[in-house]
Design a protein around this motif. Structure first.
Motif, PDB file in Angstrom:
ATOM      1  N   MET A  41       0.580  -1.261   0.011  1.00  0.00           N
ATOM      2  CA  MET A  41       0.113  -0.042   0.000  1.00  0.00           C
ATOM      3  C   MET A  41       1.031   1.235  -0.115  1.00  0.00           C
ATOM      4  SD  MET A  41      -2.944  -0.805   2.759  1.00  0.00           S
ATOM      5  CE  MET A  41      -3.879   0.577   2.245  1.00  0.00           C
ATOM      6  N   VAL A  45      -2.289   7.195   5.198  1.00  0.00           N
ATOM      7  CA  VAL A  45      -2.429   8.432   5.306  1.00  0.00           C
ATOM      8  C   VAL A  45      -3.675   8.749   6.313  1.00  0.00           C
ATOM      9  CG1 VAL A  45      -1.134   9.476   3.504  1.00  0.00           C
ATOM     10  CG2 VAL A  45      -3.522   8.982   3.315  1.00  0.00           C
ATOM     11  N   PHE A  46      -4.421   7.561   6.280  1.00  0.00           N
ATOM     12  CA  PHE A  46      -5.873   7.737   7.051  1.00  0.00           C
ATOM     13  C   PHE A  46      -6.266   6.448   7.268  1.00  0.00           C
ATOM     14  CE2 PHE A  46     -10.216   9.072   7.949  1.00  0.00           C
ATOM     15  CZ  PHE A  46     -10.145   9.991   8.289  1.00  0.00           C
ATOM     16  N   GLU A  48      -9.851   4.688   8.633  1.00  0.00           N
ATOM     17  CA  GLU A  48     -11.376   4.667   9.103  1.00  0.00           C
ATOM     18  C   GLU A  48     -11.840   3.456   9.820  1.00  0.00           C
ATOM     19  OE1 GLU A  48     -13.272   6.732   5.964  1.00  0.00           O
ATOM     20  OE2 GLU A  48     -15.317   5.651   6.424  1.00  0.00           O
ATOM     21  N   GLU A  61     -17.189  -5.406   5.866  1.00  0.00           N
ATOM     22  CA  GLU A  61     -16.262  -4.329   5.787  1.00  0.00           C
ATOM     23  C   GLU A  61     -16.517  -3.722   7.025  1.00  0.00           C
ATOM     24  OE1 GLU A  61     -16.549  -1.772   2.203  1.00  0.00           O
ATOM     25  OE2 GLU A  61     -15.823  -0.197   3.536  1.00  0.00           O
ATOM     26  N   THR A  64     -11.784   1.282   6.534  1.00  0.00           N
ATOM     27  CA  THR A  64     -10.586   1.360   5.431  1.00  0.00           C
ATOM     28  C   THR A  64      -9.279   1.931   5.750  1.00  0.00           C
ATOM     29  OG1 THR A  64     -11.561   3.693   4.885  1.00  0.00           O
ATOM     30  CG2 THR A  64     -12.624   1.795   3.610  1.00  0.00           C
ATOM     31  N   GLU A  66      -6.457   4.274   3.955  1.00  0.00           N
ATOM     32  CA  GLU A  66      -6.045   4.823   2.807  1.00  0.00           C
ATOM     33  C   GLU A  66      -4.413   5.105   2.634  1.00  0.00           C
ATOM     34  OE1 GLU A  66      -8.056   8.019   1.552  1.00  0.00           O
ATOM     35  OE2 GLU A  66     -10.042   7.257   2.455  1.00  0.00           O
ATOM     36  N   SER A  67      -4.051   4.573   1.691  1.00  0.00           N
ATOM     37  CA  SER A  67      -2.460   5.016   1.331  1.00  0.00           C
ATOM     38  C   SER A  67      -2.569   5.989   0.339  1.00  0.00           C
ATOM     39  CB  SER A  67      -1.830   3.700   0.708  1.00  0.00           C
ATOM     40  OG  SER A  67      -2.126   3.428  -0.461  1.00  0.00           O
ATOM     41  N   VAL A  68      -1.409   6.720  -0.061  1.00  0.00           N
ATOM     42  CA  VAL A  68      -1.413   7.538  -1.149  1.00  0.00           C
ATOM     43  C   VAL A  68      -1.865   6.956  -2.422  1.00  0.00           C
ATOM     44  CG1 VAL A  68       0.082   8.919  -2.278  1.00  0.00           C
ATOM     45  CG2 VAL A  68       0.366   8.968  -0.116  1.00  0.00           C
ATOM     46  N   LYS A  69      -1.503   5.811  -2.556  1.00  0.00           N
ATOM     47  CA  LYS A  69      -1.998   5.262  -3.881  1.00  0.00           C
ATOM     48  C   LYS A  69      -3.332   4.633  -3.811  1.00  0.00           C
ATOM     49  CE  LYS A  69      -0.893   0.622  -5.748  1.00  0.00           C
ATOM     50  NZ  LYS A  69       0.261  -0.698  -5.497  1.00  0.00           N
ATOM     51  N   ALA A  70      -4.016   4.291  -2.955  1.00  0.00           N
ATOM     52  CA  ALA A  70      -5.181   3.696  -2.782  1.00  0.00           C
ATOM     53  C   ALA A  70      -6.154   3.818  -1.598  1.00  0.00           C
ATOM     54  CB  ALA A  70      -5.277   2.363  -3.517  1.00  0.00           C
ATOM     55  N   VAL A  71      -7.353   3.284  -1.644  1.00  0.00           N
ATOM     56  CA  VAL A  71      -8.444   3.260  -0.612  1.00  0.00           C
ATOM     57  C   VAL A  71      -8.546   1.542  -0.539  1.00  0.00           C
ATOM     58  CG1 VAL A  71     -10.473   3.629   0.334  1.00  0.00           C
ATOM     59  CG2 VAL A  71      -9.209   5.351  -0.996  1.00  0.00           C
ATOM     60  N   GLU A  73     -10.514  -1.407   1.696  1.00  0.00           N
ATOM     61  CA  GLU A  73     -11.389  -1.917   2.640  1.00  0.00           C
ATOM     62  C   GLU A  73     -10.747  -2.784   3.291  1.00  0.00           C
ATOM     63  OE1 GLU A  73     -12.503  -1.863  -0.943  1.00  0.00           O
ATOM     64  OE2 GLU A  73     -13.671  -0.200  -0.857  1.00  0.00           O
ATOM     65  N   TYR A  75     -11.946  -6.101   5.709  1.00  0.00           N
ATOM     66  CA  TYR A  75     -13.131  -6.973   5.648  1.00  0.00           C
ATOM     67  C   TYR A  75     -12.800  -7.914   6.863  1.00  0.00           C
ATOM     68  CZ  TYR A  75     -14.003  -5.695   0.938  1.00  0.00           C
ATOM     69  OH  TYR A  75     -14.338  -4.776  -0.022  1.00  0.00           O
ATOM     70  N   GLY A  90      -5.667   7.197  14.675  1.00  0.00           N
ATOM     71  CA  GLY A  90      -6.279   8.426  14.018  1.00  0.00           C
ATOM     72  C   GLY A  90      -5.255   9.612  14.058  1.00  0.00           C
TER      73      GLY A  90
END
Lengths: 131, 420
Positions: A41, A45-46, A48, A61, A64, A66-71, A73, A75, A90
């Protein structure tokens, strides 16, 4: 990208083919993502997170990454109720990159510990990564 | 069979632990072991280097070269430099797009005037052949030689506020080289890319040094004979060691350029009319934007203005993104469907303080967690400050239409302030 020989595997963990890990034993189980997952990944960066008290069926799910590249999910590999979430993520989601095993994501009270048996042990997970 | 291409730096990328991915059919680094956030921040606060040798160079020479480029490129070469819009001269370069007759984009380019009858056209990875044949097809009567030099020119970029201080260490006579090297100007050359000026690295390698880049930050694009590129890469890494220079991959390049409101060809500009977007400076508009200062391929179609969609920059309120792919779309705050997402990435150098976007390059104290940003293609015009929703059908993220995204950018800083 890390070579297979460079990847770290946590002790006493079960894995999923979605590259998550689940701790073994105890009344509650911690869930996180593997070294392979964080390496693929890139910088996270985030994160959830679900609410404490949320109940999930295996495969739902629950959050999530989040990397710089993608979000990506997340599971849930085992049915159960969320009893804790890692609040540190956080403010500092990069902790997952730094140590994906120390930095768990959620802790659940499983509704059926038998589901653990269906997850991969470290050897089987290593085989999966060999492809 | 693996048909992907490799740049001459491919071995270095792999040896240094890069996560690789295909881009324009080249196997390119996304990021190295330090991670994309450190790479992005290095370019804002220090310096980073990028392998850009996957990009294609097309040489256009001969008596008819300028006329041909005037006919094909969106920028007016006779009226483009500075506020006075003076003609392009030796040692200066301009940004423009190549359009089809219907006003849709083939590719974007930087065109360098090497000499009065010799131009270097730099286009995107894999586009050398198509742009070369487009130019040949439209060459008409004038004597022109078009040479697709794809994979034959070494190219890399050094970007970030420390770029000149680092590059200066490996140049012969750096003070003279940097003198009057304004934004979008260049010096030096070699082989087929000869100019009237000469710049050498310590050790004698000829180089063409251009005050450009695609990050929004101060820096240079460097062209060398392809056999010298790996050595130049290593020299810069060593020269920049004390400044914390980092090799940077395409992910940092993408997040840097998105924060600088620069388009990625074939993603933010492409097979739709080049209109209603944040890049009108690539078109030869007259002062009251009623017509163009020259005719060129695609001009008539653009002037008909029948295109109702709008490409707009946006920024979010936290780092969360919605992938610009598949089922993703844009709605109004009340759920009305407005359009699609072209680019959505995270600029990791910025954040919000009391709603205002601030950068680590500014003087406000804050913890930079990053903000999502990019471009949307909407069915109606929205204005800066308006809020829209990005969604993949499940998650929803509120973002704001922006005039600009990352503040305190350094690309246009005066050279003398970047040397001390």
């Amino acid at each position: 990208m890390k070579e297979l020989s460079e990847l770290i595997f946590g002790k006493g963990l079960r894995y999923t083919d979605d590259h998550e890990w689940v701790s073994e034993g105890g009344d509650t189980l911690k869930i996180g993502v593997s070294d392979y997952a964080q390496d693929q990944m890139g910088d996270i960066v985030f994160v959830e997170l679900p609410e404490v008290g949320a109940v999930f069926e295996k495969g739902d799910e629950f959050g999530t990454l989040e990397s710089v590249k993608a979000v990506s999910e997340l599971y849930i590999p085992i049915s159960g109720e969320v009893v804790a979430v890692n609040e540190d993520l956080g403010d500092a989601p990069e902790l997952i990159n730094q140590d994906p095993y120390a930095n768990w994501i959620i802790e659940i009270k499983p509704s059926d510990t038998g589901e653990l048996e269906n997850l991969l042990n470290v050897d089987a997970y290593r085989e999966l990564l060999k492809g | 069979m693996d048909s992907s291409k490799k740049t001459v730096l491919h071995g270095w990328h792999v040896e240094n632990g890069a996560n690789m991915a295909l881009f324009g059919n080249y196997d390119m680094p996304l990021w190295y072991k330090t991670g994309v956030k450190a790479e992005h921040l290095a370019v804002i606060q220090g310096a980073g280097i990028f392998d850009t040798s996957h990009m294609a160079v097309v040489l256009v020479k001969g008596e008819g070269a300028r006329v041909l480029l005037q006919h094909c490129l969106s920028k007016d070469l006779d009226s483009c430099l500075g506020k006075g819009k003076t003609p392009l001269v030796d040692g200066r370069c301009v940004y423009g797009v190549f359009l089809k007759a219907d006003g849709t984009v083939i590719d974007d380019a930087i065109v360098y005037q090497l000499e009065a009858e010799s131009f270097m056209v730099v286009v995107n990875a894999g586009m050398g052949g198509e742009i070369a044949s487009h130019l040949v097809t439209n060459a008409g009567e004038g004597a022109v030689i078009v040479v697709d030099m794809t994979d034959r020119v070494g190219k890399m970029d050094i970007q970030g506020p420390d770029s000149a201080r680092i590059l200066g260490k490996i140049l012969k006579g750096p003070a003279a080289v940097f003198e009057r090297l304004a934004y979008f100007s260049f010096k030096g050359g070699f082989g087929d890319l000869q100019t009237s000026s000469h710049v050498e690295l310590e050790g004698g390698t000829p180089v063409l040094i251009s005050r450009t880049g695609y990050t929004g930050e101060f820096g240079f694009e460097l062209f060398v004979p392809i056999k010298n590129l790996v050595a130049l890469w290593s020299m810069l890494l060593e020269a920049g060691l004390d400044k914390g220079i980092l090799a940077c991959g395409l992910a940092a390049r993408d997040s840097l350029r998105a924060g600088a409101v620069l388009p990625l060809s074939h993603q933010d500009i492409g097979p739709w009319p080049f209109l209603n977007n944040p890049w009108p400076f690539a078109l030869p508009w007259n002062d009251d934007t009623t017509t163009f200062s020259k005719d060129f391929i695609g001009a008539a179609a653009l002037l008909q203005k029948s295109w109702g969609k709008h490409t707009l920059p946006f920024a979010g309120f936290d780092p969360r993104k919605i992938a610009a792919e598949g089922e993703s779309f844009v709605t109004s705050e009340t759920g009305e469907r407005l359009g699609t997402i072209l680019t959505c990435t995270t600029d990791m150098a910025i954040g919000r303080v009391a709603g205002e976007i601030v950068s680590v390059a500014g003087d406000k104290e804050f913890q930079a967690k990053g903000l999502c940003c990019g471009f949307v293609l909407l069915d109606k015009k929205c204005f800066p400050g308006e809020q829209i929703i990005l969604t993949d059908g499940k998650r929803q993220i509120k973002v704001e239409i922006r005039a600009d995204v990352r503040p305190n950018r350094t690309a246009r800083k005066a050279m003398n302030t970047m040397l001390v």
